[in-house]
Enzyme design. Structure first.
Site, short mmCIF file in Angstrom:
data_model
loop_
_atom_site.label_atom_id
_atom_site.label_comp_id
_atom_site.label_asym_id
_atom_site.label_seq_id
_atom_site.Cartn_x
_atom_site.Cartn_y
_atom_site.Cartn_z
N LYS A 37 35.68 26.71 38.50
CA LYS A 37 36.81 26.10 37.77
C LYS A 37 37.77 25.34 38.69
O LYS A 37 38.31 24.32 38.31
CB LYS A 37 37.60 27.17 37.01
CG LYS A 37 36.82 27.83 35.91
CD LYS A 37 37.64 28.89 35.22
CE LYS A 37 37.95 30.08 36.09
NZ LYS A 37 36.80 30.88 36.54
N GLY A 65 39.87 33.45 42.80
CA GLY A 65 39.60 32.73 44.04
C GLY A 65 39.06 31.37 43.67
O GLY A 65 37.91 31.26 43.26
P1 IMP Z 1 40.41 43.15 38.58
O1 IMP Z 1 40.72 41.86 37.91
O2 IMP Z 1 40.66 43.13 40.08
O3 IMP Z 1 41.06 44.32 37.92
O4 IMP Z 1 38.82 43.41 38.44
C1 IMP Z 1 38.19 43.68 37.18
C2 IMP Z 1 36.82 43.05 37.13
O5 IMP Z 1 36.96 41.62 37.06
C3 IMP Z 1 35.94 43.32 38.35
O6 IMP Z 1 34.60 43.40 37.92
C4 IMP Z 1 36.12 42.09 39.21
O7 IMP Z 1 35.02 41.86 40.05
C5 IMP Z 1 36.24 41.01 38.13
N1 IMP Z 1 37.00 39.85 38.56
C6 IMP Z 1 38.34 39.75 38.68
N2 IMP Z 1 38.70 38.52 39.08
C7 IMP Z 1 37.57 37.82 39.18
C8 IMP Z 1 37.29 36.45 39.51
O8 IMP Z 1 38.18 35.63 39.77
N3 IMP Z 1 35.97 36.10 39.50
C9 IMP Z 1 34.98 36.97 39.17
N4 IMP Z 1 35.20 38.23 38.85
C10 IMP Z 1 36.48 38.66 38.85
#
Ligand code: IMP
Length: 424
Positions: free
Chosen positions: A16, A42
């Site tokens: 994105k 990221g």
């Molecule tokens: P959190 O957002 O850190 O609480 O993570 C929750 C879930 O979302 C996990 O499986 C992370 O790997 C996934 N996740 C969070 N942000 C991203 C992103 O920007 N890209 C891909 N996966 C994400």
């Protein structure tokens, strides 16, 4: 069209950041707005100025005259934000055009502690979070124990608010054993927050005025639709709304006729963190794709699981977002493959289904049903026009376009913004 909403159609990492940068050059918005999540995102942008990894700041920051808004729906780690601003400044990027909503929540030290405890106690059913404090910061928001940028308008206000919340946190963290002393938190965080204060404003009012003047706005989604707390594959989700619906709530912008939502999908699918990926490739193919596609998390460095394009999931997210157009990223990663699989439905308990179940237990039992198409076996990353793409490449696009049910308007053939081909 004055408002463009760019949303990930899969599990995040669809590219994105690059697509926002591409649309920013074409569409020339006055604002680019992040409306959800925090430093868990990221976004990588590679353009004439170099390669940039952004976690909190909208991808529009690389264009000088655009205001970049961290809107009310975000949870912002101030330490990380200040670091990101100074990294950009040291690369010569203009950062004075950042605006932070005074309603955005602040990620605090106890959020990292809570996340660690929560993940540890989930045992085998852990989520595999990014450890950026996201879940606990959103829990505090809805639990009404969050701190917002408005609470850091002055040191005395910040102290009063923090001491009030600290009392509650002390009870939560077994008599405060692991929690840093309140004075240490106040001094450390005030040092940072007082530097960020010049960016803090009522961003919803700024965006309302911009909308009234018909100024162009890009709303930049973070994560992907399958990670949406409401519509994703619960509970392997993030804690914020990641879809088009969340864009309005998270920015304070009201929906308007003519708004357009663009879905970004990879030509295959990846997932990072725990949870079932129905179309996961066999190890040898996954290794090729992971290496060719550099499928490692921008935020965590974790290897991503790689799978074949999953049409039921793609159609589901196109529907919940009401996508007007779709952009496909990274089909060039598939350049070397002889045959390409596409998941067209699932088998669940001996029956064929084409939809997505709401129960994770059932979802985990879904076995993909594949169709196969021939690959194109030709390097495509330097192709500039759609008509010059290999015939099998175009066939692959038209098969997935039909399955998603939304027109594909562009393909991204490499990390650089200029490696993007429009389809008319
Ligand atoms: P959190 O957002 O850190 O609480 O993570 C929750 C879930 O979302 C996990 O499986 C992370 O790997 C996934 N996740 C969070 N942000 C991203 C992103 O920007 N890209 C891909 N996966 C994400």
């Amino acid at each position: 069209m004055t408002r463009l909403i760019i949303i990930g159609g899969q599990w995040g990492d669809e590219g994105k950041g690059k697509i926002v940068d591409w649309y920013t050059s074409k569409f020339k918005p006055s604002f680019v707005v992040r409306f959800n999540g925090g430093a868990n995102a990221g976004h990588t942008v590679v353009n004439g100025k170099g390669k940039f990894k952004l976690h909190l700041i909208p991808s529009g920051i690389l264009h000088k005259n655009i205001k970049c808004v961290l809107a009310n729906g975000m949870v912002v780690d101030p330490v990380e934000l200040l670091g990101e601003i100074s990294t950009l400044e040291s690369s010569g990027v203009f950062t004075k055009n950042i605006l932070i909503s005074d309603r955005a929540h602040i990620v605090m030290p106890w959020h990292f502690l809570a996340e660690e405890i929560d993940e540890r106690s989930r045992g085998k059913n852990l989520i595999g979070t990014t450890k950026k404090g996201i879940g606990p910061a959103y829990s505090d928001k809805v639990g009404r124990t969050g701190l917002r940028f408005a609470d850091a308008a002055s040191k005395s206000l910040f102290r009063a608010k923090l001491e009030e919340i600290y009392k509650i946190k002390k009870v939560h963290f077994s008599a405060g054993s692991k929690l840093p002393e309140v004075e240490i938190i106040i001094e450390n965080y005030w040092k940072i927050l007082s530097k960020l204060n010049k960016y803090v404003t009522k961003t919803e009012e700024v965006l309302k005025t911009a909308s009234e003047k018909n100024q162009k706005i890009i709303l930049e989604g973070a994560q992907g639709s399958l990670l949406d707390v409401e519509w994703g594959i619960y509970n392997k989700v993030t804690s914020s709304p990641t879809t088009r619906l969340g864009a309005y709530q998270g920015s304070g912008i009201l929906p308007k006729e003519g708004d357009r939502a663009f879905g970004v999908y990879k030509a295959y699918i990846t997932k990072v963190g725990e949870g079932y990926l129905p179309t996961r490739m066999k190890e040898d193919v996954e290794k090729i794709i992971r290496e060719r596609g550099n499928e490692f998390g921008v935020t965590t460095g974790r290897p991503r699981k790689c799978g074949w394009f999953d049409a039921p999931l793609a159609k589901y997210t196109a529907e919940i977002n009401g996508f007007d157009e779709v952009v496909i990223t990274k089909p060039d990663v598939l350049d070397t493959l002889e045959r390409i699989k596409i998941c067209v439905g699932y088998s669940l308990n001996g029956k064929r289904i084409n939809s997505v179940t709401s129960s994770e237990v059932e979802f985990n039992k879904c076995q993909p049903i594949y169709e196969e198409v021939p690959g194109w076996r030709e390097e495509t990353s330097s192709i500039k026009k759609y008509k010059d793409l290999p015939t099998n490449f175009k066939k692959y696009l038209s098969v997935i376009e039909k399955l998603i049910g939304v027109k594909i308007s562009a393909v991204s053939l490499g990390p650089a913004t200029k490696q993007t081909v429009t389809i008319n």
